[in-house]
Design an enzyme around this catalytic site. Structure first.
Site, PDB file in Angstrom:
ATOM      1  N   ASN A 117       0.948  -1.316   0.069  1.00 34.47           N
ATOM      2  CA  ASN A 117       0.039   0.062  -0.155  1.00 34.47           C
ATOM      3  C   ASN A 117       0.816   1.146  -0.080  1.00 34.47           C
ATOM      4  OD1 ASN A 117      -2.169  -1.501  -0.173  1.00 34.47           O
ATOM      5  ND2 ASN A 117      -2.943  -1.071   1.927  1.00 34.47           N
ATOM      6  N   ARG A 164     -17.110   1.088  -1.588  1.00 36.44           N
ATOM      7  CA  ARG A 164     -15.976   1.858  -1.784  1.00 36.44           C
ATOM      8  C   ARG A 164     -15.952   2.810  -3.064  1.00 36.44           C
ATOM      9  NH1 ARG A 164     -10.885  -2.267  -1.238  1.00 36.44           N
ATOM     10  NH2 ARG A 164      -9.824  -0.307  -0.641  1.00 36.44           N
ATOM     11  N   PRO A 165     -17.031   3.719  -2.806  1.00 39.64           N
ATOM     12  CA  PRO A 165     -16.999   4.953  -3.687  1.00 39.64           C
ATOM     13  C   PRO A 165     -15.716   5.787  -3.704  1.00 39.64           C
ATOM     14  CG  PRO A 165     -18.004   5.377  -1.646  1.00 39.64           C
ATOM     15  CD  PRO A 165     -17.583   4.125  -1.457  1.00 39.64           C
ATOM     16  N   ASP A 190     -16.007   9.074  -4.372  1.00 39.96           N
ATOM     17  CA  ASP A 190     -16.557  10.415  -4.675  1.00 39.96           C
ATOM     18  C   ASP A 190     -15.604  11.502  -3.930  1.00 39.96           C
ATOM     19  OD1 ASP A 190     -17.302   8.895  -2.009  1.00 39.96           O
ATOM     20  OD2 ASP A 190     -18.692  10.307  -1.502  1.00 39.96           O
ATOM     21  N   LEU A 191     -14.913  11.171  -2.938  1.00 42.42           N
ATOM     22  CA  LEU A 191     -14.324  12.379  -2.051  1.00 42.42           C
ATOM     23  C   LEU A 191     -12.919  12.650  -2.999  1.00 42.42           C
ATOM     24  CD1 LEU A 191     -14.411  10.603   1.428  1.00 42.42           C
ATOM     25  CD2 LEU A 191     -15.616  12.516   0.411  1.00 42.42           C
ATOM     26  N   LEU A 202     -14.783   0.584   9.029  1.00 40.72           N
ATOM     27  CA  LEU A 202     -14.584   1.048   7.702  1.00 40.72           C
ATOM     28  C   LEU A 202     -15.011   0.522   6.727  1.00 40.72           C
ATOM     29  CD1 LEU A 202     -11.446   1.541   9.632  1.00 40.72           C
ATOM     30  CD2 LEU A 202     -11.222   2.916   7.326  1.00 40.72           C
ATOM     31  N   ARG A 234      -2.236 -10.960  -4.513  1.00 38.15           N
ATOM     32  CA  ARG A 234      -2.385  -9.691  -4.836  1.00 38.15           C
ATOM     33  C   ARG A 234      -1.676  -9.126  -4.017  1.00 38.15           C
ATOM     34  NH1 ARG A 234      -7.631  -7.266  -4.373  1.00 38.15           N
ATOM     35  NH2 ARG A 234      -6.302  -5.481  -4.384  1.00 38.15           N
TER      36      ARG A 234
HETATM   37  C1  UD1 Z   1      -6.680   1.889   1.610  1.00 47.63           C
HETATM   38  C2  UD1 Z   1      -6.102   0.694   1.532  1.00 47.63           C
HETATM   39  C3  UD1 Z   1      -6.736  -0.573   2.041  1.00 47.63           C
HETATM   40  C4  UD1 Z   1      -7.194  -0.164   3.452  1.00 47.63           C
HETATM   41  C5  UD1 Z   1      -8.147   0.908   3.569  1.00 47.63           C
HETATM   42  C6  UD1 Z   1      -8.445   1.473   4.962  1.00 47.63           C
HETATM   43  C7  UD1 Z   1      -4.622   1.105  -0.407  1.00 47.63           C
HETATM   44  C8  UD1 Z   1      -4.151   0.646  -1.848  1.00 47.63           C
HETATM   45  N1  UD1 Z   1      -5.652   0.183   0.114  1.00 47.63           N
HETATM   46  O1  UD1 Z   1      -7.879   1.812   0.768  1.00 47.63           O
HETATM   47  O2  UD1 Z   1      -5.961  -1.799   1.997  1.00 47.63           O
HETATM   48  O3  UD1 Z   1      -8.030  -1.158   3.782  1.00 47.63           O
HETATM   49  O4  UD1 Z   1      -7.377   2.080   2.884  1.00 47.63           O
HETATM   50  O5  UD1 Z   1      -7.352   1.587   5.638  1.00 47.63           O
HETATM   51  O6  UD1 Z   1      -3.626   1.517   0.299  1.00 47.63           O
HETATM   52  N2  UD1 Z   1     -14.604   6.354   1.194  1.00 47.63           N
HETATM   53  C9  UD1 Z   1     -15.729   6.927   0.702  1.00 47.63           C
HETATM   54  N3  UD1 Z   1     -15.453   7.922  -0.445  1.00 47.63           N
HETATM   55  C10 UD1 Z   1     -14.226   7.948  -0.968  1.00 47.63           C
HETATM   56  C11 UD1 Z   1     -13.306   7.304  -0.375  1.00 47.63           C
HETATM   57  C12 UD1 Z   1     -13.315   6.540   0.569  1.00 47.63           C
HETATM   58  O7  UD1 Z   1     -16.863   7.056   1.118  1.00 47.63           O
HETATM   59  O8  UD1 Z   1     -14.157   8.680  -2.099  1.00 47.63           O
HETATM   60  C13 UD1 Z   1     -14.727   5.499   2.280  1.00 47.63           C
HETATM   61  C14 UD1 Z   1     -14.785   4.054   2.114  1.00 47.63           C
HETATM   62  O9  UD1 Z   1     -15.899   3.289   1.443  1.00 47.63           O
HETATM   63  C15 UD1 Z   1     -14.287   3.532   3.270  1.00 47.63           C
HETATM   64  C16 UD1 Z   1     -13.452   4.496   3.992  1.00 47.63           C
HETATM   65  O10 UD1 Z   1     -13.789   5.842   3.358  1.00 47.63           O
HETATM   66  O11 UD1 Z   1     -15.586   3.195   4.021  1.00 47.63           O
HETATM   67  C17 UD1 Z   1     -12.065   4.602   3.812  1.00 47.63           C
HETATM   68  O12 UD1 Z   1     -11.646   4.147   2.588  1.00 47.63           O
HETATM   69  P1  UD1 Z   1      -9.974   4.428   2.005  1.00 47.63           P
HETATM   70  O13 UD1 Z   1      -9.271   5.022   3.000  1.00 47.63           O
HETATM   71  O14 UD1 Z   1     -10.420   5.601   0.813  1.00 47.63           O
HETATM   72  O15 UD1 Z   1      -9.575   3.182   1.527  1.00 47.63           O
HETATM   73  P2  UD1 Z   1      -8.894   2.852   0.198  1.00 47.63           P
HETATM   74  O16 UD1 Z   1      -7.895   4.178   0.278  1.00 47.63           O
HETATM   75  O17 UD1 Z   1      -9.519   2.527  -0.841  1.00 47.63           O
END
Ligand code: UD1
Length: 424
Positions: free
Chosen positions: A23, A125-126, A128-129, A333, A403
């Site tokens: 990551n 996992r959107p 949008d942010l 999460l 992976r």
């Molecule tokens: C990253 C990690 C993953 C880890 C996760 C949480 C990488 C490649 N992957 O995933 O292994 O499990 O952090 O520590 O580093 N969310 C929204 N909108 C957005 C983005 C996120 O609602 O635009 C929500 C997600 O659905 C989730 C939360 O925010 O509930 C945290 O997600 P996020 O930190 O973005 O996870 P990833 O970066 O995808």
């Protein structure tokens, strides 16, 4: 398709070398899009997700080459020849983190198309942010036919971004976009994961002044389009891989030493293992675990760093099946990150699920059987359970495991586990 066949382990012993963090590697590879020079990266893990991102960059025109050695590896990425700006569905569907190219490509070329990642096994996992923040920086974004079309006709401009939720890849994406933007970007409620910290540190060393590294407020002084000169660097150790092997030691009640591990990144994990009875000897780059004969029950809530990582939830759930008493594990999460529960139940675990809370009654006698991996970390939970299950466990669909775990079966074989990779 490959599967793992695992026999119950008496006890493991010896050393395991921890690989570079997947990551951390993914944003660092995407970061090379911001460089004018050919960037050398040491200590990338040899896992499928890294190959996927390197393939994506190659498809866009970058020149990537890797030398994988047992002791050391080095990958070079030259994005000076990168001309394409479209990340297509065939790659993005295999790895959601492909979204990490959006910020840097948009910042460098002023336009980018990335396939929408879609749902995944652990939740919606959107993104949008990510998109909202880029719009605040001046991007115009349209979603058409499953693709994010982003253009920044007047370039990206620094601004104040407040993330509604802490997002790891969202923070990385916006930091990279802000690195080449005009003016200063402030990100409030930024992720503080060590992987984000390393990205910020390297950008900072490459001419992008970043204040607030390791805090929840990052201030990034953009270079106004000037590409970066990025020196060779080495990826930080994988804290989730390390945590998984610590759980392997705890569940099999074995003393193991992890080489090349960073205990500072594992605070919450080590503290929960201590509550469960393990003790540690720690040096700057090794962790030796001294497990206890009796595993104590535990209460865990997954949260953003520095709290307990969601990526260790499945492994601790497997460990909790061997603890005395009732453990409670709450997932905060991802809404659907308990797919491993039904497989562990099939092995004999006593787990009940109520929404995002798992109640694990231990200690259960587990029996080997055929089980199906459903996502990356769920796969490793099944491997841990298999190490203590009577008889033989066949873990199927291990492409999930491949992976993110570098040479898992070899590393476990080296410490005495009876584990082999077979073909269906
Ligand atoms: C990253 C990690 C993953 C880890 C996760 C949480 C990488 C490649 N992957 O995933 O292994 O499990 O952090 O520590 O580093 N969310 C929204 N909108 C957005 C983005 C996120 O609602 O635009 C929500 C997600 O659905 C989730 C939360 O925010 O509930 C945290 O997600 P996020 O930190 O973005 O996870 P990833 O970066 O995808």
């Amino acid at each position: 398709m490959d599967y793992l066949q695992i026999k119950k382990a008496d006890s493991l012993h010896g050393n395991i070398k921890i690989s570079g963090a997947k990551n951390a590697s993914l944003p660092l590879i995407a970061m090379t899009i911001l460089a004018k020079n050919c960037v050398s990266i040491k200590n990338l893990p040899h896992v499928a997700d890294i190959n996927t991102l390197l393939k994506l960059l190659s498809n866009l025109g970058a020149k990537c080459s890797s030398l994988w050695g047992d002791e050391e590896n080095i990958t070079t990425v030259d994005t000076s020849s990168l001309t394409q700006t479209k990340a297509t569905y065939d790659i993005v569907k295999t790895m959601r983190a492909s979204i990490l190219v959006l910020g840097p490509i948009l910042a460098r070329f002023g336009h980018c198309e990335v396939s929408l990642p879609g749902g995944c096994a652990i939740g919606q996992r959107p993104v949008d942010l990510h998109l909202k923040a880029l719009e605040q920086m001046g991007a115009v974004i349209n979603i058409e036919a499953g693709y994010i079309h982003a253009i920044a006709p007047n370039g990206l401009k620094g601004c104040n971004i407040i993330f509604d939720k802490i997002t790891v890849t969202g923070t990385a994406n916006i930091v990279m976009a802000a690195a080449l933007a005009e003016g200063v970007t402030t990100i409030t409620n930024a992720a503080r994961e060590p992987e984000v910290v390393q990205l910020c540190q390297i950008l900072n060393e490459s001419g992008v002044k970043i204040e607030g590294i390791e805090t929840a407020v990052l201030t990034i002084h953009g270079t106004n389009g000037k590409l970066l000169e990025i020196d060779e660097f080495s990826v930080i150790p994988d804290r989730i891989e390390a945590g998984t092997y610590l759980c392997a030691a705890a569940i099999t009640k074995s003393e193991l030493t992890l080489n090349g591990a960073n205990a500072k990144h594992l605070g919450a994990v080590l503290s929960k293992l201590e509550e469960m009875g393990s003790r540690f000897t720690i040096t700057e780059n090794t962790i030796t675990i001294h497990p206890s004969d009796v595993i104590k029950h535990v209460k865990i809530v997954t949260q953003e760093y520095p709290a307990f990582p969601t990526d260790m939830q499945a492994q601790f759930l497997a460990l909790a099946t061997q603890a005395e008493g009732t453990s409670i594990i709450e997932e905060r999460l991802f809404e659907n990150r308990f797919m491993h529960v039904s497989e562990l139940q099939r092995m004999g675990a006593d787990i009940s699920l109520n929404g995002n809370v798992a109640t694990v009654n231990g200690k259960s006698k587990l029996s080997g059987t055929d089980v199906m991996a459903t996502d990356l970390r769920a796969s490793s939970a099944l491997v841990l359970a298999a190490l203590v299950a009577d008889g033989i466990t066949d873990v199927h669909r291990i492409y999930h495991l491949d992976r993110g775990y570098d040479s898992l079966e070899k590393k476990l074989q080296n410490v005495g586990a009876d584990i082999k990779r077979l073909r269906e």
